[in-house]
Design a protein around this motif. Structure first.
Motif, PDB file in Angstrom:
ATOM      1  N   ASP A  21      -7.778   5.608  -4.075  1.00 54.11           N
ATOM      2  CA  ASP A  21      -7.079   5.051  -2.917  1.00 54.11           C
ATOM      3  C   ASP A  21      -7.310   5.910  -1.682  1.00 54.11           C
ATOM      4  O   ASP A  21      -7.514   5.395  -0.579  1.00 54.11           O
ATOM      5  CB  ASP A  21      -5.578   4.917  -3.197  1.00 54.11           C
ATOM      6  CG  ASP A  21      -5.263   3.826  -4.201  1.00 54.11           C
ATOM      7  OD1 ASP A  21      -6.129   2.957  -4.425  1.00 54.11           O
ATOM      8  OD2 ASP A  21      -4.143   3.842  -4.754  1.00 54.11           O
ATOM      9  N   SER A  41       6.203   2.527   5.149  1.00 53.37           N
ATOM     10  CA  SER A  41       5.837   1.421   4.256  1.00 53.37           C
ATOM     11  C   SER A  41       4.323   1.380   4.024  1.00 53.37           C
ATOM     12  O   SER A  41       3.868   1.081   2.910  1.00 53.37           O
ATOM     13  CB  SER A  41       6.326   0.092   4.825  1.00 53.37           C
ATOM     14  OG  SER A  41       5.748  -0.159   6.088  1.00 53.37           O
ATOM     15  N   GLU A  42       3.548   1.700   5.055  1.00 52.30           N
ATOM     16  CA  GLU A  42       2.096   1.711   4.917  1.00 52.30           C
ATOM     17  C   GLU A  42       1.632   2.854   4.013  1.00 52.30           C
ATOM     18  O   GLU A  42       0.714   2.688   3.205  1.00 52.30           O
ATOM     19  CB  GLU A  42       1.437   1.823   6.288  1.00 52.30           C
ATOM     20  CG  GLU A  42       1.708   0.619   7.179  1.00 52.30           C
ATOM     21  CD  GLU A  42       1.318   0.840   8.627  1.00 52.30           C
ATOM     22  OE1 GLU A  42       0.720  -0.090   9.197  1.00 52.30           O
ATOM     23  OE2 GLU A  42       1.608   1.928   9.177  1.00 52.30           O
ATOM     24  N   ASP A  45       2.420   1.952   0.388  1.00 53.72           N
ATOM     25  CA  ASP A  45       1.419   1.012  -0.129  1.00 53.72           C
ATOM     26  C   ASP A  45       0.096   1.724  -0.414  1.00 53.72           C
ATOM     27  O   ASP A  45      -0.528   1.500  -1.439  1.00 53.72           O
ATOM     28  CB  ASP A  45       1.171  -0.120   0.866  1.00 53.72           C
ATOM     29  CG  ASP A  45       2.335  -1.102   0.953  1.00 53.72           C
ATOM     30  OD1 ASP A  45       3.180  -1.117   0.033  1.00 53.72           O
ATOM     31  OD2 ASP A  45       2.400  -1.847   1.952  1.00 53.72           O
ATOM     32  N   LEU A  46      -0.299   2.576   0.507  1.00 49.94           N
ATOM     33  CA  LEU A  46      -1.563   3.284   0.376  1.00 49.94           C
ATOM     34  C   LEU A  46      -1.587   4.187  -0.852  1.00 49.94           C
ATOM     35  O   LEU A  46      -2.525   4.174  -1.643  1.00 49.94           O
ATOM     36  CB  LEU A  46      -1.826   4.109   1.633  1.00 49.94           C
ATOM     37  CG  LEU A  46      -3.067   4.977   1.624  1.00 49.94           C
ATOM     38  CD1 LEU A  46      -4.311   4.107   1.657  1.00 49.94           C
ATOM     39  CD2 LEU A  46      -3.046   5.921   2.795  1.00 49.94           C
ATOM     40  N   GLN A  48       0.694   4.167  -3.250  1.00 46.49           N
ATOM     41  CA  GLN A  48       1.396   3.510  -4.355  1.00 46.49           C
ATOM     42  C   GLN A  48       2.489   4.406  -4.919  1.00 46.49           C
ATOM     43  O   GLN A  48       2.535   4.706  -6.113  1.00 46.49           O
ATOM     44  CB  GLN A  48       0.412   3.066  -5.426  1.00 46.49           C
ATOM     45  CG  GLN A  48      -0.548   2.019  -4.925  1.00 46.49           C
ATOM     46  CD  GLN A  48      -1.429   1.442  -6.003  1.00 46.49           C
ATOM     47  OE1 GLN A  48      -1.377   1.845  -7.167  1.00 46.49           O
ATOM     48  NE2 GLN A  48      -2.247   0.487  -5.631  1.00 46.49           N
ATOM     49  N   SER A  50       6.895   5.334  -4.549  1.00 42.02           N
ATOM     50  CA  SER A  50       8.192   4.738  -4.221  1.00 42.02           C
ATOM     51  C   SER A  50       8.760   5.393  -2.966  1.00 42.02           C
ATOM     52  O   SER A  50       8.317   6.471  -2.559  1.00 42.02           O
ATOM     53  CB  SER A  50       9.155   4.949  -5.391  1.00 42.02           C
ATOM     54  OG  SER A  50       9.481   6.326  -5.505  1.00 42.02           O
TER      55      SER A  50
END
Length: 94
Positions: A21, A41-42, A45-46, A48, A50
């Motif tokens: 990633d 949030s980005e 996601d990047l 992965q 929490s």
């Protein structure tokens, strides 16, 4: 409630996925398709991870951040620096 046992192979697989990633992040950054600053949030996601894990990375000083108003921003270069600094190299016997 069932119990999940995490093995060293599971951790190694997770590490490899995370590194992939980050490599994708770097390739996007070098091609100019990624922003310099990312919101929480980005980053979640990047990487992965929490929200709690991301908060722990901030609290223990692992991942630098900037807070403007109520929004937390992360420099993409800082994320890469942390990943490089914590890279583990293993010699594999063939």
């Amino acid at each position: 409630m069932p119990t999940n046992i995490i093995t060293t192979d599971d951790l190694r697989d997770f590490k490899m996925e995370l590194l992939d990633d980050i490599k994708n992040l770097l390739s996007q950054q070098s091609s100019g398709t990624i922003k310099k600053y990312l919101k929480s949030s980005e980053v979640m996601d990047l990487l992965q991870v929490s929200p709690g894990t991301l908060q722990n990375l901030r609290i223990n000083g692992t991942l630098p951040y900037t807070k403007i108003g109520g929004i937390i921003f992360y420099d993409a270069e800082d994320i890469q620096h942390v990943m490089d600094k914590n890279r583990i190299h293993h010699k594999m016997d063939l």
